[in-house]
Motif scaffolding. Structure first.
Motif, PDB file in Angstrom:
ATOM      1  N   PRO A 132     -22.093  76.447 -19.470  1.00  7.89           N
ATOM      2  CA  PRO A 132     -22.551  77.082 -18.272  1.00  7.89           C
ATOM      3  C   PRO A 132     -23.831  77.814 -18.348  1.00  7.89           C
ATOM      4  O   PRO A 132     -23.901  78.805 -19.296  1.00  7.89           O
ATOM      5  CB  PRO A 132     -21.385  77.759 -17.626  1.00  7.89           C
ATOM      6  N   PHE A 146     -26.479  80.892 -16.596  1.00  6.13           N
ATOM      7  CA  PHE A 146     -26.672  81.640 -15.465  1.00  6.13           C
ATOM      8  C   PHE A 146     -27.896  82.295 -15.760  1.00  6.13           C
ATOM      9  O   PHE A 146     -28.523  82.705 -16.748  1.00  6.13           O
ATOM     10  CB  PHE A 146     -25.467  82.530 -15.433  1.00  6.13           C
ATOM     11  N   GLN A 161     -27.016  83.858 -11.002  1.00  7.92           N
ATOM     12  CA  GLN A 161     -27.180  83.023 -10.277  1.00  7.92           C
ATOM     13  C   GLN A 161     -26.842  81.609 -11.143  1.00  7.92           C
ATOM     14  O   GLN A 161     -27.538  81.375 -12.207  1.00  7.92           O
ATOM     15  CB  GLN A 161     -28.774  82.717  -9.791  1.00  7.92           C
ATOM     16  N   PRO A 162     -26.137  80.699 -10.706  1.00  7.62           N
ATOM     17  CA  PRO A 162     -25.736  79.434 -11.306  1.00  7.62           C
ATOM     18  C   PRO A 162     -26.965  78.655 -11.682  1.00  7.62           C
ATOM     19  O   PRO A 162     -27.784  78.420 -10.640  1.00  7.62           O
ATOM     20  CB  PRO A 162     -24.576  78.875 -10.809  1.00  7.62           C
ATOM     21  N   ASN A 205     -26.824  75.209 -13.588  1.00  5.96           N
ATOM     22  CA  ASN A 205     -26.058  74.099 -13.566  1.00  5.96           C
ATOM     23  C   ASN A 205     -24.911  73.755 -13.121  1.00  5.96           C
ATOM     24  O   ASN A 205     -24.230  74.670 -12.565  1.00  5.96           O
ATOM     25  CB  ASN A 205     -26.066  73.524 -15.138  1.00  5.96           C
ATOM     26  N   THR A 206     -24.473  72.553 -12.883  1.00  8.41           N
ATOM     27  CA  THR A 206     -23.003  72.297 -12.057  1.00  8.41           C
ATOM     28  C   THR A 206     -21.992  73.003 -12.955  1.00  8.41           C
ATOM     29  O   THR A 206     -21.209  73.597 -12.006  1.00  8.41           O
ATOM     30  CB  THR A 206     -23.075  70.911 -12.230  1.00  8.41           C
ATOM     31  N   ALA A 213     -21.878  75.844 -14.266  1.00  9.45           N
ATOM     32  CA  ALA A 213     -21.907  77.175 -13.774  1.00  9.45           C
ATOM     33  C   ALA A 213     -21.245  77.379 -12.519  1.00  9.45           C
ATOM     34  O   ALA A 213     -20.789  78.199 -12.114  1.00  9.45           O
ATOM     35  CB  ALA A 213     -23.329  77.874 -13.994  1.00  9.45           C
ATOM     36  N   ASP A 214     -21.819  76.332 -11.598  1.00 10.77           N
ATOM     37  CA  ASP A 214     -21.596  76.287  -9.863  1.00 10.77           C
ATOM     38  C   ASP A 214     -19.785  76.377 -10.238  1.00 10.77           C
ATOM     39  O   ASP A 214     -19.297  77.148  -9.381  1.00 10.77           O
ATOM     40  CB  ASP A 214     -22.026  75.259  -9.427  1.00 10.77           C
ATOM     41  N   GLU A 215     -19.379  75.393 -11.113  1.00  8.96           N
ATOM     42  CA  GLU A 215     -17.701  75.368 -11.166  1.00  8.96           C
ATOM     43  C   GLU A 215     -17.109  76.730 -11.447  1.00  8.96           C
ATOM     44  O   GLU A 215     -16.179  77.045 -11.026  1.00  8.96           O
ATOM     45  CB  GLU A 215     -17.612  74.150 -11.953  1.00  8.96           C
ATOM     46  N   ASP A 220     -18.340  79.614 -11.175  1.00  7.19           N
ATOM     47  CA  ASP A 220     -18.774  80.601 -10.142  1.00  7.19           C
ATOM     48  C   ASP A 220     -17.885  80.341  -8.737  1.00  7.19           C
ATOM     49  O   ASP A 220     -17.683  81.514  -8.046  1.00  7.19           O
ATOM     50  CB  ASP A 220     -20.366  80.755  -9.702  1.00  7.19           C
ATOM     51  N   GLY A 221     -17.380  79.348  -8.650  1.00 11.16           N
ATOM     52  CA  GLY A 221     -16.688  78.874  -7.420  1.00 11.16           C
ATOM     53  C   GLY A 221     -15.317  79.701  -7.407  1.00 11.16           C
ATOM     54  O   GLY A 221     -14.751  80.316  -8.504  1.00 11.16           O
TER      55      GLY A 221
END
Length: 228
Positions: A205, A207, A216-217, A219-220, A222-224, A226-227
């Motif tokens: 991941p 950020f 801030q994420p 890549n995907t 990091a999005d997962e 951060d969710g």
């Protein structure tokens, strides 16, 4: 927020009014180090990681965690370390809401990034917000930046102005592999396109730390993370 205290610089004798910042506890309550009004501040000649943190107990849930040691920059260039008193920061205890559902995770509270140390502090607070409570400095120093570790996790914080390279990502991933841990990368200057591609391949991941202090994420993965 703690009450303001008068602080006098021991070098230039200039007086300041200082209030310790508050940080979000895992329970959502604000926590701030209780300041010692009777002890004079000390000038910091060299930053030492172990001395940059202080244990503070949340007045609401009783959870104790490590938070940044209160410091103030004087106009003369001296960094002043503010003494902390024992006990907890006075925070009103809310009335219990019997039968109420568990609240969702509170929004991350950012801290403005002005220095490299601020970047490391933000990354540590963000990891704690994600649920990692035993944040410490990593045993192995990365080729660039600062390494942070928690149980089952290794993180790298790169506060330089150079975008992270594929080699930076690979070194973090390899070190995490040898410790059987997951890993995450925080960069102030972002990543090269090759580094992003390599991170996606290795499952790292990524950020970016913006100057407002909000990770801030990139890549995907990091999005997962951060969710909710």
């Amino acid at each position: 927020m703690s009450e303001s205290v008068s602080v006098r610089c021991p070098v230039c004798r200039r007086d300041h009014l200082y209030a310790a910042p508050s940080y979000p506890c895992e329970c959502g309550a604000p926590v701030c180090p209780p300041l010692d009004r009777h002890s004079a501040p000390t000038a910091v000649a060299h930053q030492v990681w172990e001395e940059a943190w202080v244990a503070v107990e949340c007045a609401v849930c009783g959870r104790e965690a490590e938070w940044p040691q209160p410091e103030l920059g004087c106009g003369c260039g001296t960094v002043l370390r503010i003494a902390v008193a024992g006990g907890t920061c006075p925070v009103p205890r809310p009335e219990p809401d019997v039968g109420a559902p568990a609240p969702p995770r509170r929004a991350f509270q950012p801290i403005t990034i002005r220095t490299a140390r601020d970047a490391v502090t933000v990354a540590a607070l963000y990891l704690r917000w994600l649920g990692y409570q035993d944040i410490r400095r990593a045993d192995q120093r990365p080729p660039s930046g600062i390494g942070l570790a928690a149980r089952g996790l290794l993180a790298q914080v790169d506060p330089t102005v150079r975008p992270a390279s594929p080699r930076d990502v690979e070194c973090l991933w390899l070190t995490a592999m040898t410790e059987s841990a997951h890993c995450v990368y925080f960069s102030l200057a972002g990543y090269t396109s090759e580094a992003r591609t390599r991170a996606d391949t290795l499952g790292v991941p990524l950020f970016v730390l913006d100057l407002t202090g909000t990770p801030q994420p990139v890549n995907t993965l990091a999005d997962e993370l951060d969710g909710p």
